[in-house]
Design an enzyme around this catalytic site. Structure first.
Site, PDB file in Angstrom:
ATOM      1  N   SER B 102      -7.766 -51.891 -18.132  1.00 29.35           N
ATOM      2  CA  SER B 102      -7.496 -51.487 -16.754  1.00 29.35           C
ATOM      3  C   SER B 102      -6.100 -50.886 -16.702  1.00 29.35           C
ATOM      4  O   SER B 102      -5.178 -51.411 -17.341  1.00 29.35           O
ATOM      5  CB  SER B 102      -7.561 -52.680 -15.796  1.00 29.35           C
ATOM      6  N   GLU B 109       2.677 -38.715  -5.668  1.00 30.69           N
ATOM      7  CA  GLU B 109       1.590 -38.132  -4.882  1.00 30.69           C
ATOM      8  C   GLU B 109       0.425 -39.094  -4.677  1.00 30.69           C
ATOM      9  O   GLU B 109      -0.620 -38.658  -4.193  1.00 30.69           O
ATOM     10  CB  GLU B 109       1.085 -36.854  -5.578  1.00 30.69           C
ATOM     11  N   SER B 110       0.558 -40.342  -5.017  1.00 34.92           N
ATOM     12  CA  SER B 110      -0.391 -41.466  -4.862  1.00 34.92           C
ATOM     13  C   SER B 110      -0.714 -42.168  -6.182  1.00 34.92           C
ATOM     14  O   SER B 110       0.136 -42.908  -6.673  1.00 34.92           O
ATOM     15  CB  SER B 110      -1.649 -41.084  -4.090  1.00 34.92           C
ATOM     16  N   HIS B 115     -10.606 -48.030 -15.161  1.00 36.59           N
ATOM     17  CA  HIS B 115     -11.167 -49.313 -15.615  1.00 36.59           C
ATOM     18  C   HIS B 115     -12.291 -48.973 -16.573  1.00 36.59           C
ATOM     19  O   HIS B 115     -13.157 -48.166 -16.232  1.00 36.59           O
ATOM     20  CB  HIS B 115     -11.690 -50.137 -14.434  1.00 36.59           C
ATOM     21  N   CYS B 130      -1.812 -36.212  -3.180  1.00 38.73           N
ATOM     22  CA  CYS B 130      -1.500 -35.431  -1.996  1.00 38.73           C
ATOM     23  C   CYS B 130      -0.566 -34.304  -2.380  1.00 38.73           C
ATOM     24  O   CYS B 130      -0.269 -34.106  -3.571  1.00 38.73           O
ATOM     25  CB  CYS B 130      -0.906 -36.310  -0.895  1.00 38.73           C
TER      26      CYS B 130
END
Lengths: 162, 162
Positions: B102, B109-110, B115, B130
């Protein structure tokens, strides 16, 4: 240009660890060579009789408050993990300037992420969990913590064909 | 019970920092009080003329290989960040036993998350960006890195009503 005021990162487990640092061109990598036993916690899920890799809730909070409060956000993410019956492995939060927070909690059961836009009262969350962890239980926690006027939840069953 | 062999975490920026540690009941929190200037990088996005908080690609890799290779996964996530024109703030990877990884990359930008379920050749990724960062450019990187036989991509425009 905006100054980042706060960069916060924590491991979910208090580990006696042997940290090894390696310099790379871009960043330092901290490797923890030992960790306590952990499960992947039944790394599939069953939802309404459908077997999948995990349940992924796409959550949008509107007309929300406290979205620039990094302490509130961290506390709330931890509370979500507990409510869902999940296991926190690592949490990292980044506070942007002039405002806005991005955060991720890595779980044994996958992850929770949050990105906030305080200036418009909006936050985008992802609650992705497998095994017996139940992401639904996070919704009332989020609604209350951020006093959200409107909460939209969409559910994806990831990896149904896996 | 499974032993976690490897816990890897890195900040995307080499920061001279003033770390402040605070013990909590569960985990230690490392707070970096100062960081180099960073932008939230135009923290909205426009996709096909629709303004939203960000573009979120839900990506499923099937019949994939290398899903237990943590070095390959880290390299690939970093390559995705570069290809998308995004800015890496923090990356964390967790290697489960007997297998599975994971990981999350927190971006200005986020985020990108991954996983993996190596035993069935499946990986679930989220590419949420974004501003001007373009998550589409990650798809060929992922397809090639993991030799995926099948790649499913679904697009969400998050926070259209934000």
């Amino acid at each position: 240009m905006r100054q980042s005021a706060l960069l916060r990162s924590a491991k979910g487990l208090a580990l006696p660890s042997t940290a090894r640092k390696r310099d790379t061109k871009v960043a330092k990598v901290t490797v923890v060579a030992s960790a306590p036993p952990d499960d992947r916690h039944d790394h599939f899920a069953v939802r309404n009789g459908v077997r999948c890799a995990g349940v992924h809730l796409i959550v949008d909070l509107h007309e929300a408050k406290g979205l620039d409060d990094i302490d509130l956000i961290e506390t709330t993410l931890r509370r979500c993990v507990d409510e869902a019956g999940a296991t926190l492995l690592h949490i990292h939060l980044h506070h942007f300037q002039p405002n806005g927070v991005s955060g991720v909690a890595v779980l044994a059961e996958s992850h929770i992420s949050i990105h906030t836009w305080p200036e418009v009262g909006y936050a985008a969350l992802d609650l992705f969990m497998c095994g017996t962890a139940n992401p639904d239980r996070c919704i009332p926690v989020l609604r209350k913590a951020f006093s959200a006027g409107r909460v939209e939840v969409n559910e994806l069953l990831r990896g149904q064909k896996a």
